[in-house]
Scaffold this motif. Structure first.
Motif, short mmCIF file in Angstrom:
data_model
loop_
_atom_site.label_atom_id
_atom_site.label_comp_id
_atom_site.label_asym_id
_atom_site.label_seq_id
_atom_site.Cartn_x
_atom_site.Cartn_y
_atom_site.Cartn_z
N TYR A 99 -0.90 -28.62 19.54
CA TYR A 99 0.39 -28.79 20.20
C TYR A 99 0.88 -30.24 20.09
O TYR A 99 2.05 -30.49 19.80
N PHE A 100 0.01 -31.18 20.34
CA PHE A 100 0.41 -32.59 20.36
C PHE A 100 0.65 -33.18 18.98
O PHE A 100 1.45 -34.10 18.83
N LEU A 106 8.50 -32.87 21.29
CA LEU A 106 7.88 -33.34 22.53
C LEU A 106 8.43 -34.71 22.90
O LEU A 106 8.28 -35.67 22.16
N LYS A 107 9.06 -34.78 24.06
CA LYS A 107 9.68 -36.03 24.50
C LYS A 107 8.89 -36.76 25.58
O LYS A 107 8.97 -37.98 25.71
N ASP A 123 -9.61 -37.30 32.33
CA ASP A 123 -8.24 -37.81 32.51
C ASP A 123 -8.03 -39.10 31.72
O ASP A 123 -7.00 -39.29 31.08
N LYS A 124 -9.04 -39.96 31.74
CA LYS A 124 -8.94 -41.22 30.99
C LYS A 124 -8.86 -40.93 29.49
O LYS A 124 -8.11 -41.58 28.76
N GLN A 125 -9.65 -39.95 29.04
CA GLN A 125 -9.60 -39.58 27.63
C GLN A 125 -8.21 -39.05 27.26
O GLN A 125 -7.70 -39.34 26.18
N MET A 126 -7.61 -38.26 28.16
CA MET A 126 -6.27 -37.74 27.90
C MET A 126 -5.26 -38.88 27.83
O MET A 126 -4.40 -38.91 26.93
N LYS A 133 -1.54 -41.51 20.28
CA LYS A 133 -0.52 -40.72 19.58
C LYS A 133 0.89 -41.22 19.87
O LYS A 133 1.87 -40.67 19.36
N GLN A 134 1.00 -42.25 20.73
CA GLN A 134 2.28 -42.85 21.12
C GLN A 134 3.21 -41.81 21.74
O GLN A 134 4.41 -41.76 21.45
N ILE A 135 2.65 -41.00 22.63
CA ILE A 135 3.42 -39.99 23.36
C ILE A 135 3.68 -40.53 24.76
O ILE A 135 2.73 -40.85 25.49
#
Length: 193
Positions: A99-100, A106-107, A123-126, A133-135
């Protein structure tokens, strides 16, 4: 931004089923049982839109909700459910990575954290993953009605320092009190236009 007309569109179990039309997307991600479905229902003022459960690990698909024909709110599978089998966990990881990756629609990602627990290693990994990924991400603290105001302020301060994240980009929410909705709506306005 006010959410007036929200409806469930579809669930996807693999990349070939993902929606890729002209509408932008805002994804919701977080640990299992952090309150993703409750947040969706609170934002849309519809308690029956997203299925809530006290059992962690229920969201196993990518679920798309159309918001006022302006954008999709996308509910992603929760991570970190310790009773999930390794095969299921790997499938969830693949769905999320698919998805990512290269998702131009995806904004923004709403990263949900339980205000009583704050960050786990997952959570830190996310956060690191989204950063790499600069999201763009907005941190949404859930279940703030379960802690005192002073505890909440301390949690926001700690989180801001730990993640090197501006306090303005951390929103405290409560599905019970329906708080934080306007601030999230205002931030979504910035990214959806």
């Amino acid at each position: 931004m006010r959410f007036i007309n929200a409806k469930f569109i579809k669930s996807a179990s693999q990349k070939s089923e993902f929606l890729n039309d002209e509408l932008p997307q805002v994804a919701i991600v977080g640990r299992s049982n952090v309150g993703k479905s409750s947040l969706i229902n609170t934002l849309t003022n519809n308690n029956k839109l997203a299925k809530t459960s006290s059992t962690p690990g229920r969201t196993r698909l990518v679920n798309y909700f159309n918001i006022d024909n302006k954008f999709y709110l996308v509910d992603l599978p929760g991570y970190g459910y310790h009773k999930a089998s390794k095969g299921i966990a790997n499938t969830w990881d693949k769905i999320m990575n698919d998805y990512f990756t290269d998702n131009e629609k995806l904004k923004l990602v709403l990263l949900l954290l339980d205000s009583r627990v704050l960050t786990t290693e997952l959570d830190k990994q996310m956060m690191d993953y989204l950063f790499d990924k600069q999201i763009p991400a907005l941190i949404v603290l859930t279940k703030v009605d379960k802690i005192s105001r002073s505890e909440l302020n301390l949690q926001i301060y700690k989180l801001s320092k730990e993640l090197r994240y501006s306090k303005d980009r951390i929103v405290a929410t409560s599905a019970l009190k329906k708080s934080g909705v306007e601030k999230i709506g205002a931030i979504l306005d910035e990214y959806i236009k």
